[in-house]
Design a protein around this motif. Structure first.
Motif, PDB file in Angstrom:
ATOM      1  N   HIS A  42       0.805  -1.226   0.000  1.00  0.00           N
ATOM      2  CA  HIS A  42       0.000   0.000   0.000  1.00  0.00           C
ATOM      3  C   HIS A  42       0.838   1.275   0.000  1.00  0.00           C
ATOM      4  O   HIS A  42       0.460   2.254  -0.658  1.00  0.00           O
ATOM      5  N   VAL A  43       1.958   1.275   0.709  1.00  0.00           N
ATOM      6  CA  VAL A  43       2.792   2.479   0.749  1.00  0.00           C
ATOM      7  C   VAL A  43       3.576   2.639  -0.545  1.00  0.00           C
ATOM      8  O   VAL A  43       3.537   3.694  -1.193  1.00  0.00           O
ATOM      9  N   LEU A  44       4.301   1.588  -0.944  1.00  0.00           N
ATOM     10  CA  LEU A  44       5.157   1.687  -2.128  1.00  0.00           C
ATOM     11  C   LEU A  44       4.335   1.819  -3.416  1.00  0.00           C
ATOM     12  O   LEU A  44       4.751   2.512  -4.345  1.00  0.00           O
ATOM     13  N   GLU A  45       3.180   1.172  -3.462  1.00  0.00           N
ATOM     14  CA  GLU A  45       2.343   1.238  -4.672  1.00  0.00           C
ATOM     15  C   GLU A  45       1.294   2.342  -4.589  1.00  0.00           C
ATOM     16  O   GLU A  45       0.443   2.464  -5.468  1.00  0.00           O
ATOM     17  N   ARG A  46       1.347   3.131  -3.486  1.00  0.00           N
ATOM     18  CA  ARG A  46       0.416   4.258  -3.286  1.00  0.00           C
ATOM     19  C   ARG A  46      -1.041   3.797  -3.450  1.00  0.00           C
ATOM     20  O   ARG A  46      -1.835   4.415  -4.146  1.00  0.00           O
ATOM     21  N   ARG A  47      -1.362   2.706  -2.773  1.00  0.00           N
ATOM     22  CA  ARG A  47      -2.721   2.174  -2.798  1.00  0.00           C
ATOM     23  C   ARG A  47      -3.384   2.398  -1.450  1.00  0.00           C
ATOM     24  O   ARG A  47      -2.901   1.902  -0.439  1.00  0.00           O
ATOM     25  N   PRO A  48      -4.479   3.156  -1.393  1.00  0.00           N
ATOM     26  CA  PRO A  48      -5.181   3.304  -0.110  1.00  0.00           C
ATOM     27  C   PRO A  48      -5.765   1.962   0.320  1.00  0.00           C
ATOM     28  O   PRO A  48      -6.013   1.085  -0.515  1.00  0.00           O
ATOM     29  N   GLY A  49      -5.979   1.798   1.614  1.00  0.00           N
ATOM     30  CA  GLY A  49      -6.546   0.548   2.114  1.00  0.00           C
ATOM     31  C   GLY A  49      -6.587   0.544   3.626  1.00  0.00           C
ATOM     32  O   GLY A  49      -6.112   1.488   4.277  1.00  0.00           O
ATOM     33  N   LYS A 119     -11.235  16.366   2.575  1.00  0.00           N
ATOM     34  CA  LYS A 119     -10.687  17.171   1.479  1.00  0.00           C
ATOM     35  C   LYS A 119      -9.172  17.038   1.423  1.00  0.00           C
ATOM     36  O   LYS A 119      -8.579  16.888   0.352  1.00  0.00           O
ATOM     37  N   HIS A 120      -8.549  17.061   2.613  1.00  0.00           N
ATOM     38  CA  HIS A 120      -7.084  16.952   2.685  1.00  0.00           C
ATOM     39  C   HIS A 120      -6.614  15.569   2.236  1.00  0.00           C
ATOM     40  O   HIS A 120      -5.609  15.445   1.518  1.00  0.00           O
ATOM     41  N   LEU A 121      -7.327  14.524   2.645  1.00  0.00           N
ATOM     42  CA  LEU A 121      -6.905  13.149   2.359  1.00  0.00           C
ATOM     43  C   LEU A 121      -7.192  12.719   0.921  1.00  0.00           C
ATOM     44  O   LEU A 121      -6.745  11.647   0.502  1.00  0.00           O
ATOM     45  N   THR A 122      -7.959  13.535   0.167  1.00  0.00           N
ATOM     46  CA  THR A 122      -8.214  13.208  -1.236  1.00  0.00           C
ATOM     47  C   THR A 122      -7.519  14.195  -2.173  1.00  0.00           C
ATOM     48  O   THR A 122      -7.656  14.091  -3.394  1.00  0.00           O
ATOM     49  N   ALA A 123      -6.764  15.140  -1.603  1.00  0.00           N
ATOM     50  CA  ALA A 123      -6.005  16.092  -2.415  1.00  0.00           C
ATOM     51  C   ALA A 123      -4.642  15.488  -2.770  1.00  0.00           C
ATOM     52  O   ALA A 123      -4.256  14.439  -2.248  1.00  0.00           O
ATOM     53  N   GLN A 124      -3.912  16.156  -3.660  1.00  0.00           N
ATOM     54  CA  GLN A 124      -2.568  15.699  -4.024  1.00  0.00           C
ATOM     55  C   GLN A 124      -1.643  15.767  -2.812  1.00  0.00           C
ATOM     56  O   GLN A 124      -1.750  16.677  -1.991  1.00  0.00           O
ATOM     57  N   GLY A 125      -0.724  14.813  -2.696  1.00  0.00           N
ATOM     58  CA  GLY A 125       0.226  14.830  -1.584  1.00  0.00           C
ATOM     59  C   GLY A 125       0.746  13.434  -1.287  1.00  0.00           C
ATOM     60  O   GLY A 125       0.386  12.457  -1.962  1.00  0.00           O
ATOM     61  N   PRO A 126       1.586  13.313  -0.265  1.00  0.00           N
ATOM     62  CA  PRO A 126       2.136  11.994   0.094  1.00  0.00           C
ATOM     63  C   PRO A 126       1.058  11.101   0.720  1.00  0.00           C
ATOM     64  O   PRO A 126       0.041  11.595   1.215  1.00  0.00           O
ATOM     65  N   THR A 148     -16.761   6.297   9.444  1.00  0.00           N
ATOM     66  CA  THR A 148     -16.096   7.404   8.738  1.00  0.00           C
ATOM     67  C   THR A 148     -14.642   7.065   8.465  1.00  0.00           C
ATOM     68  O   THR A 148     -14.144   7.219   7.341  1.00  0.00           O
ATOM     69  N   LEU A 149     -13.939   6.578   9.487  1.00  0.00           N
ATOM     70  CA  LEU A 149     -12.511   6.268   9.348  1.00  0.00           C
ATOM     71  C   LEU A 149     -12.270   5.167   8.323  1.00  0.00           C
ATOM     72  O   LEU A 149     -11.376   5.273   7.473  1.00  0.00           O
ATOM     73  N   PHE A 150     -13.063   4.088   8.385  1.00  0.00           N
ATOM     74  CA  PHE A 150     -12.844   2.955   7.482  1.00  0.00           C
ATOM     75  C   PHE A 150     -13.354   3.221   6.066  1.00  0.00           C
ATOM     76  O   PHE A 150     -12.956   2.529   5.129  1.00  0.00           O
ATOM     77  N   GLU A 151     -14.227   4.229   5.901  1.00  0.00           N
ATOM     78  CA  GLU A 151     -14.698   4.565   4.554  1.00  0.00           C
ATOM     79  C   GLU A 151     -13.760   5.546   3.852  1.00  0.00           C
ATOM     80  O   GLU A 151     -13.765   5.640   2.621  1.00  0.00           O
ATOM     81  N   TRP A 152     -12.915   6.261   4.627  1.00  0.00           N
ATOM     82  CA  TRP A 152     -11.989   7.222   4.011  1.00  0.00           C
ATOM     83  C   TRP A 152     -11.065   6.599   2.953  1.00  0.00           C
ATOM     84  O   TRP A 152     -10.871   7.187   1.898  1.00  0.00           O
ATOM     85  N   PRO A 153     -10.458   5.405   3.232  1.00  0.00           N
ATOM     86  CA  PRO A 153      -9.563   4.852   2.199  1.00  0.00           C
ATOM     87  C   PRO A 153     -10.283   4.516   0.888  1.00  0.00           C
ATOM     88  O   PRO A 153      -9.628   4.332  -0.146  1.00  0.00           O
ATOM     89  N   GLN A 154     -11.626   4.437   0.910  1.00  0.00           N
ATOM     90  CA  GLN A 154     -12.381   4.086  -0.304  1.00  0.00           C
ATOM     91  C   GLN A 154     -12.832   5.306  -1.090  1.00  0.00           C
ATOM     92  O   GLN A 154     -13.422   5.161  -2.172  1.00  0.00           O
ATOM     93  N   LEU A 155     -12.565   6.503  -0.578  1.00  0.00           N
ATOM     94  CA  LEU A 155     -12.956   7.722  -1.301  1.00  0.00           C
ATOM     95  C   LEU A 155     -12.139   7.845  -2.583  1.00  0.00           C
ATOM     96  O   LEU A 155     -10.976   7.438  -2.629  1.00  0.00           O
TER      97      LEU A 155
END
Length: 268
Positions: A42-49, A119-126, A148-155
């Protein structure tokens, strides 16, 4: 002076029996491998989860994750890592301002603080790695906080990787049933079973093997301790505590005997 010479081994034994994170965790090779693989994927491939880690107290959840985070420090250099212990939060909703503070966001109130975080977690960035220890402390009426927390990675465009640790095995089934309606949104599960007698014995032997000289605790005594603790809880911290207390008792006895020993050279 005599006691200092004889007591050093007891001090060393008590030190190695503290529940610190060792370089290698006995009996947790499979779990450590799964944690490491999850972070790399997830980190190296930039995959949310998301990953839900369950297990009774003292089964090595936090110790394993801490070890993996230390080992992967270089790989995580470009990732924003936030670790929160939910036990220290005043209420389930307090997780949002705590996260905003770590991310350097202005403090907002009500729904606005959740929206600003989204908004912050779906914007461009690390990528953002959020570790929530004692996750069961965030259970609330309607489970809005956990959902809310567990649905954020699916946005869409999310850059959040969520790792939650809790004692309850069935938290996701009991409290987050709605997530199962969307299989892609369900967190990956990793369970830490209680330590067995053999695993606890190896843990104690490895720790005490770091003390120079003759063995401080007899092998049969270690196995006795491991058998009793595994039968009750399989809690490694409890086994370490029992052995450390035993060393303290012997240390006190030796101190008392040393005070009564005649000093060399006939000194009074």
């Amino acid at each position: 002076r005599l006691f200092r010479q004889e007591g050093t081994c007891y001090q060393q034994a008590k030190q190695v029996l503290h529940a610190a994170v060792p370089d290698r965790l006995q009996g947790r090779e499979r779990e450590t491998g799964i944690l490491r693989q999850f972070l790399q994927e997830h980190v190296l491939e930039r995959r949310p989860g998301s990953l839900y880690v369950s297990g009774a107290p003292g089964t090595g959840k936090t110790a394993c994750l801490s070890r993996v985070l230390l080992d992967c420090k270089d790989k995580l250099a470009g990732t924003k890592t936030v670790v929160l212990n939910c036990m220290a939060l005043g209420s389930p909703q307090s997780v949002f301002p705590a996260l905003a503070k770590h991310l350097g966001l202005p403090v907002a109130t009500g729904r606005e603080r959740v929206r600003s975080l989204e908004k912050h977690l779906t914007a461009q960035g690390p990528m953002v790695l959020l570790v929530l220890d004692e996750l069961d402390q965030l259970e609330s009426k309607g489970q809005d906080v956990l959902y809310t927390l567990f649905e954020w990675p699916q946005l869409p465009s999310s850059r959040l990787i969520l790792v939650g640790l809790a004692n309850a095995l069935d938290l996701t089934d009991r409290s987050l049933a709605r997530l199962r309606a969307h299989p892609a949104g369900s967190p990956q599960l990793l369970h830490f079973p209680p330590y067995t007698k053999e695993q606890l014995t190896r843990i104690l032997q490895e720790r005490l093997g770091q003390v120079a000289g003759d063995p401080i605790v007899d092998s049969a005594a270690l196995q006795f301790c491991a058998r009793k603790v595994s039968a009750v809880s399989g809690d490694a911290r409890k086994a370490l505590d029992v052995c450390r207390r035993a060393v303290e008792v012997v240390e006190l006895e030796v101190r008392g005997q040393t005070l009564l020993k005649p000093l060399p050279g006939g000194e009074s």
